[in-house]
Design an enzyme around this catalytic site. Structure first.
Site, PDB file in Angstrom:
ATOM      1  N   ASP A 129       8.330  19.958 -18.130  1.00  0.00           N
ATOM      2  CA  ASP A 129       9.012  20.696 -16.321  1.00  0.00           C
ATOM      3  C   ASP A 129       9.615  19.728 -15.731  1.00  0.00           C
ATOM      4  O   ASP A 129      10.991  20.960 -15.695  1.00  0.00           O
ATOM      5  CB  ASP A 129       7.841  21.075 -15.758  1.00  0.00           C
ATOM      6  N   CYS A 130       9.468  18.722 -15.965  1.00  0.00           N
ATOM      7  CA  CYS A 130      10.506  17.473 -15.351  1.00  0.00           C
ATOM      8  C   CYS A 130      11.368  17.248 -15.949  1.00  0.00           C
ATOM      9  O   CYS A 130      12.322  16.587 -16.137  1.00  0.00           O
ATOM     10  CB  CYS A 130       9.665  16.135 -14.530  1.00  0.00           C
ATOM     11  N   TYR A 131      11.061  17.017 -17.752  1.00  0.00           N
ATOM     12  CA  TYR A 131      11.942  16.374 -18.511  1.00  0.00           C
ATOM     13  C   TYR A 131      12.030  17.448 -20.432  1.00  0.00           C
ATOM     14  O   TYR A 131      11.146  17.904 -21.021  1.00  0.00           O
ATOM     15  CB  TYR A 131      11.492  15.136 -19.491  1.00  0.00           C
TER      16      TYR A 131
END
Lengths: 386, 136
Positions: A129-131
């Site tokens: 989700d963050c990368y």
């Protein structure tokens, strides 16, 4: 005649330092004496330029947009570690490439980076989700990296066995091509210029020692892996062996002349690295060690064809004999050849001498010296239980 | 058995005859074509390696010349890229002729005259700065 690091550094800053290479000091003591030379000389420069397999580099690539948490990473098709945080990696010198095998590997990537040649980065990821980015391909140079520093777990071996081959066929080893029937002997050291042979008790070389590393100023970071102090007393002298150094240095400041990717046929790739270490002449005892000539520095000719951990030693031989181009072995004259470059070691010792004389390179007293007794474990192969 | 490398130039009128096949049939030679240039109406050119007994090689080459084919035996030599060389000396471990040696300054020097082109040095060089080259 005793000196401290501080006194020597003061002399360096004020341009009054007397600095010589280890070879010059060997000659000087032959002409005069240890006591005379200890009075005259403040610093002795030592150097080596040879294969240092246990080497590698930490790199940080910066974040792409969208960002990626790199899992599988290759540089010019050489695999680098994906086991660090998002865009950090460590590339080891001996890793072969997928396309060219051992003819091009991690060591060559390191040389290319230092030479400011462009390198192809490929990275893959599962995506998070963050990368969110799942793969990236780009060309980069060392300038694009936020950090690029070499961290070598085991370099600058104190002393190393010379190699020969007792079998009836050629063998290819990390000690070069060994001809059948004790057909030749190879060795890898700069002998009387070699740093850990000249300060054999490691009185001035420890954690924090400032060094010449691949053309830049680097540091001794830790004891090298497999570090051990081996001291053997012989009738004709004392032998020291087993010490190794872990080194760290900024690749952005290095020069590719002193950082070279190499291939040992039938073995793998490796990094030839130039390392210079200045030794302060603290007292006469240290000058005595610094002035030992090749004729008093010994190694053991060892049979590399056994394929076992304990390789049988055949005979003790000194570096003057090895340097002469041939030795007597098993009753006949056998060619000897070095694998590390004495010419480059001399160049580095002279460069370091110049930097110190011009006040550009001061000495760093070790923050901690190395332990006297470290374990040296072999691996025991035990049953694997599920 | 020996191996030689040759450049053959076929005049237009011979280009249609299977001359190289006779090298196998009549002279016991085996060959490996390394380079070929064949264009209609122009002389053809072949660079190939020939392998066989010395006497067969000599007779084979004479046969080619009788057939009007231009024959040039290419000589092999070792090329040393001295600029990229670090003078480690690894090659001197396998150089039986003594052509490669470290001089008094510990720098590598290469004496082309002494070299017998055994090629052992090529792979022994960690830096890959020794190569085989062909010339006429």
């Amino acid at each position: 005649m005793n000196r401290t690091f501080d006194e020597i550094n003061e002399k360096i800053r004020t341009g009054r330092v007397a600095v010589f290479t280890a070879e010059e000091v060997v000659a000087m003591v032959k002409e005069s004496s240890v006591a005379e030379a200890a009075k005259k000389v403040d610093v002795v420069t030592c150097a080596t330029f040879g294969a240092m397999c246990s080497s590698g580099a930490f790199l940080n690539f910066g974040h792409s947009d969208p960002p990626i948490r790199m899992g599988k990473i290759t540089l010019n098709q050489v695999q680098a570690s994906g086991g660090l945080a998002a865009v950090d990696t460590y590339i080891g010198a001996t890793e072969p490439s997928a396309d060219r095998g051992i003819l091009y590997g991690g060591a060559h990537v390191i040389e290319d980076l230092v030479a400011r040649r462009p390198v192809h980065l490929h990275a893959e990821s599962a995506g998070t989700d963050c990368y969110p980015l799942k793969s990236v391909d780009t060309t980069l140079t060392i300038e694009d990296c936020n950090q690029a520093y070499m961290y070598n777990p085991r370099n600058v071996y104190q002393n190393y066995s010379a190699a020969t081959n007792s079998t009836d066929h050629i063998i290819h080893t990390y000690m070069g091509t060994l001809l059948p029937g004790y057909g030749n002997v190879t060795y890898s050291t700069s002998g009387e210029l070699s740093p850990l042979l000249k300060d054999p008790k490691l009185r001035t070389i420890g954690i924090g020692t400032k060094i010449f590393m691949g053309g830049a100023q680097g540091m001794v970071a830790w004891q090298g892996t497999q570090f051990v102090r081996k001291h053997t007393h012989y009738d004709d002298g004392e032998d020291y062996a087993g010490a190794t150094l872990a080194l760290i240095g900024d690749m952005k400041a290095m020069n590719a002349r002193y950082v070279r990717g190499a291939t040992m046929q039938g073995y793998g790739c490796t990094l030839y690295l130039g390392v210079g270490i200045p030794v302060p002449v603290l007292d006469e005892d240290l000058m005595y060690d610094l002035s030992r000539p090749n004729a008093e520095l010994y190694t053991t000719v060892t049979d590399y064809s056994t394929g076992r951990r304990a390789r049988p030693g055949i005979q003790r031989v000194n570096y003057q004999e090895l340097r002469s181009g041939s030795i007597e072995l098993m009753g006949r004259r056998v060619r000897t050849a070095p694998l590390s470059s004495l010419a480059m070691a001399r160049e580095i010792a002279a460069l370091l001498k110049g930097s110190i004389a011009q006040g550009q390179f001061t000495l760093q007293e070790p923050i901690a010296l190395f332990p006297e007794d470290t374990p040296f474990h072999p691996m025991t192969i035990r049953e694997v239980r599920a | 058995m020996s191996t030689i490398k040759v450049r053959l130039v076929f005049p237009g009128e011979t280009a249609s005859r299977p001359i190289t096949s006779y090298l196998i049939q009549d002279y016991n030679l085996i060959f490996n074509i390394l380079q070929a240039r064949i264009e209609p109406g122009r002389p053809g050119e072949l660079v190939m390696e020939l392998e066989g007994e010395e006497v067969d090689l000599q007779n084979g080459l004479r046969f080619l010349e009788r057939e009007g084919i231009g024959v040039a035996v290419l000589s092999r030599s070792i090329q040393w890229d001295s600029e990229s060389c670090v003078s480690c000396g690894a090659c001197t471990a396998v150089c039986a002729s003594g052509a490669l040696h470290l001089d008094a300054d510990a720098k590598l020097s290469f004496d082309q005259e002494k070299c017998v082109v055994c090629q052992m040095c090529i792979k022994s060089c960690p830096m890959g700065v020794l190569h085989l080259s062909y010339g006429e």
